[in-house]
Design an enzyme around this catalytic site. Structure first.
Site: not given
Ligand SMILES: *Cc1c(COP(=O)(O)O)cnc(C)c1O
Length: 421
Positions: A151, A236, A265
């Site tokens: 994700f 990520d 985040k």
């Molecule tokens: C939440 C998340 C994203 C996307 O972040 P947004 O601010 O919602 O675009 C990408 N990678 C990971 C691992 C995430 O948890």
């Protein structure tokens, strides 16, 4: 007003707000029916004044706790001075954020964006351009490998390499140049790499997939394979980073150092969308003026908020708290004897309870008992409370989680709820 009459009125207000949302808003989410009006630390309050312990923390965006006073102060002070200059001009906050990110993470450079998905896109663009101009891959032929069940956000290119059919269906055609290998299988990555491969993008622990921790040694092997093949390792850390797993970054558990780290985040402590890509000068140096940008990226309000949010993580030892409280919570939950639970796993205060059935009814029941958490991938309850949560509050929440999961079936929660009321 009489208490019962008052709660009747508040219930009507909540129903009306839910009605407005359902009528006028796109239905791209399926939220629990709790209408939050305010929050503080690990607690949120609904429009009827009921309080709930937040065991999701906005998917780790609120690691510092809701409405943290130091971040709030920084935001208000900056909002009175200047909020947005655009990158057409310089501002006095961005250089300080760069310096502090460098001191904290020891990555040479950073590139600020807003949402997580935008930062992932930025990292992919940097990797492709690095592939062409540094690695020497022919123009337009770079390949990027990603993991199954990843994700990374919701843009068209990102959902294009998702293995979740729902994320993709109806949104094609997608950009070419991406391919997937199983998460946790380093050999599969080794076999997939070609002379045109510029990068491997991976979450050190997969969040949305259900807090999936890869086999011991996987990341170390991946890092070695990338190094041997001159392929960039892109981690990520948008959800796993900034303290969530008990270290500043999840990759640190494996003693490796990725080429690119993507954060978002908790970089704002929940006040404002802020994200960034961290990397070496060789990688982020591929961008020339005009190659990439964002109207809001790196704005002074965002930078002031991010600086305060990072300070809180360090000064309040949130990574260490996450490690200690996480180990305690994981032990407690693993000892739980419940017919509903298949397994419990996690790292730091990031715990997945894998159930034998759909998780939604249990999340609904927990909401009634004052604990907010959300199912992921149908059968998993993800626990990710703010990292500043006290041991007492954590126990309060775990007590309720254990009692709900201990029940033979969802229907019996009625009894439990009335017993707690
Ligand atoms: C939440 C998340 C994203 C996307 O972040 P947004 O601010 O919602 O675009 C990408 N990678 C990971 C691992 C995430 O948890």
């Amino acid at each position: 007003m009489e208490l019962s009459a008052r709660s009747e009125v508040l219930f009507v207000i909540a129903s009306q707000l839910i009605g407005l949302e359902e009528r006028y808003g796109a239905h791209n989410y399926h939220p629990l029916d709790v209408v939050i009006e305010r929050a503080s630390g690990a607690w949120v309050y609904d429009v009827a004044g009921r309080q709930y312990l937040d065991f999701l923390a906005a998917y780790s965006a609120v690691n510092q706790g809701h409405c943290h006073p130091a971040i709030y102060k920084a935001m208000c002070e900056q909002a009175q001075k200047v909020t947005l200059t655009s990158r057409a001009f310089r501002n006095d906050q961005l250089p300080l954020l760069y310096k502090e990110l460098n001191e904290l993470t020891s990555f040479e450079m950073a590139l600020p964006m807003n949402s997580g998905a935008e930062a992932v896109e930025t990292a992919l663009k940097a990797a492709r351009k690095w592939g062409e101009i540094v690695k020497g891959i022919p123009a337009g032929q770079t390949e990027i490998v990603v993991a199954e069940n990843n994700f990374h956000g919701r843009t068209i290119s990102i959902v294009g390499f998702s293995s979740d059919a729902q994320y993709r269906e109806g949104f094609g055609p997608f950009p070419a140049g991406f391919s997937r290998v199983p998460f946790g299988d380093a050999q599969a990555l080794r076999e997939r790499i070609t002379p045109h491969t510029c990068a491997f993008l991976v979450e050190p622990i997969q969040g949305e997939a259900g807090i999936v921790v890869p086999p011991e040694g996987y990341l170390r092997e991946v890092a070695a394979i990338c190094r041997e093949n001159n392929v960039l390792l892109l981690c990520d850390e948008i959800q796993s980073g900034l303290g969530r797993t008990g270290k500043l970054f999840a990759y640190m558990h494996d003693g490796i150092r990725p080429d690119v780290v993507i954060i978002g985040k908790a970089l704002s402590g929940g006040f404002y969308p802020i994200s960034a890509v961290l990397a070496s000068k060789e990688i982020l140096g591929v961008f020339s003026p005009g190659d990439h940008g964002s109207t809001f990226g790196g704005n002074p309000l965002a930078c002031a908020v991010a600086r305060a949010a990072l300070r809180v993580i360090v000064e309040e030892s949130l990574s260490e708290r996450s490690a200690d409280l996480g180990e305690y919570a994981l032990n407690r939950l693993q000892q739980m004897d419940s017919p509903n639970v298949a397994s419990v796993r996690g790292r730091g205060l990031w715990i997945a309870i894998e159930l034998n059935s759909s998780a939604r009814p249990f999340c609904e029941a927990l909401k009634e008992l004052g604990v907010l958490c959300k199912e992921t991938h149908d059968t998993v309850i993800r626990l990710a409370p703010p990292l500043m949560i006290s041991r007492e509050d954590l126990d309060w929440g775990l007590d309720r989680i254990e009692s709900v999961l201990g029940l033979a079936n969802g229907a019996a929660t009625e009894t439990l709820v009335s017993a707690h009321a």
